[in-house]
Write a protein that holds these residues in place. Sequence first.
Motif, PDB file in Angstrom:
ATOM      1  N   ALA A  46       0.784  -1.149   0.073  1.00  0.00           N
ATOM      2  CA  ALA A  46       0.192   0.089   0.129  1.00  0.00           C
ATOM      3  C   ALA A  46       0.803   1.129   0.025  1.00  0.00           C
ATOM      4  N   VAL A  47       2.042   1.070   0.654  1.00  0.00           N
ATOM      5  CA  VAL A  47       2.847   2.466   0.677  1.00  0.00           C
ATOM      6  C   VAL A  47       3.516   2.626  -0.608  1.00  0.00           C
ATOM      7  N   VAL A  48       3.984   1.539  -1.213  1.00  0.00           N
ATOM      8  CA  VAL A  48       4.627   1.385  -2.694  1.00  0.00           C
ATOM      9  C   VAL A  48       3.664   2.188  -3.571  1.00  0.00           C
ATOM     10  N   MET A  49       2.288   1.749  -3.566  1.00  0.00           N
ATOM     11  CA  MET A  49       1.202   2.281  -4.469  1.00  0.00           C
ATOM     12  C   MET A  49       1.118   3.647  -4.162  1.00  0.00           C
ATOM     13  N   LEU A  50       0.933   3.955  -2.891  1.00  0.00           N
ATOM     14  CA  LEU A  50       0.645   5.476  -2.601  1.00  0.00           C
ATOM     15  C   LEU A  50       1.774   6.375  -3.307  1.00  0.00           C
ATOM     16  N   LEU A  51       3.192   6.017  -2.979  1.00  0.00           N
ATOM     17  CA  LEU A  51       4.223   6.487  -3.574  1.00  0.00           C
ATOM     18  C   LEU A  51       4.041   6.573  -4.958  1.00  0.00           C
ATOM     19  N   ASP A  52       3.655   5.628  -5.582  1.00  0.00           N
ATOM     20  CA  ASP A  52       3.697   5.506  -6.975  1.00  0.00           C
ATOM     21  C   ASP A  52       2.442   6.507  -7.557  1.00  0.00           C
ATOM     22  N   ILE A  53       1.600   6.721  -6.732  1.00  0.00           N
ATOM     23  CA  ILE A  53       0.351   7.853  -7.139  1.00  0.00           C
ATOM     24  C   ILE A  53       1.028   9.189  -6.852  1.00  0.00           C
TER      25      ILE A  53
END
Length: 89
Positions: A46-53
């Motif tokens: 989830a943190v990686v995906m939020l950083l992606d966004i």
Amino acid sequence: MLTLVLPIAIGAVVLAMALNLWRMAIGPTRPDRILALDTLSINTIAVVMLLDIALGSVLYLEAALILAMMGFVGTVALCKFILSGDIIE
């Protein structure tokens, strides 16, 4: 609006990760610790995906997919080890 919500979401997920680490440290049984480790891997994704966004890079999506695969395999291996005492028969 997105610049306001992303730091709050990242902070909430990091707090959840800290609580998972706490559960891993004091978990009374091994299944509790494995469940906390699995939840920690999901929160990492989830943190990686939020950083992606936040950063707008496609590279983080691939990293999240690799983390998901490794988290699943690790959870299955640990559960198999607890049940039979051996991973590869």
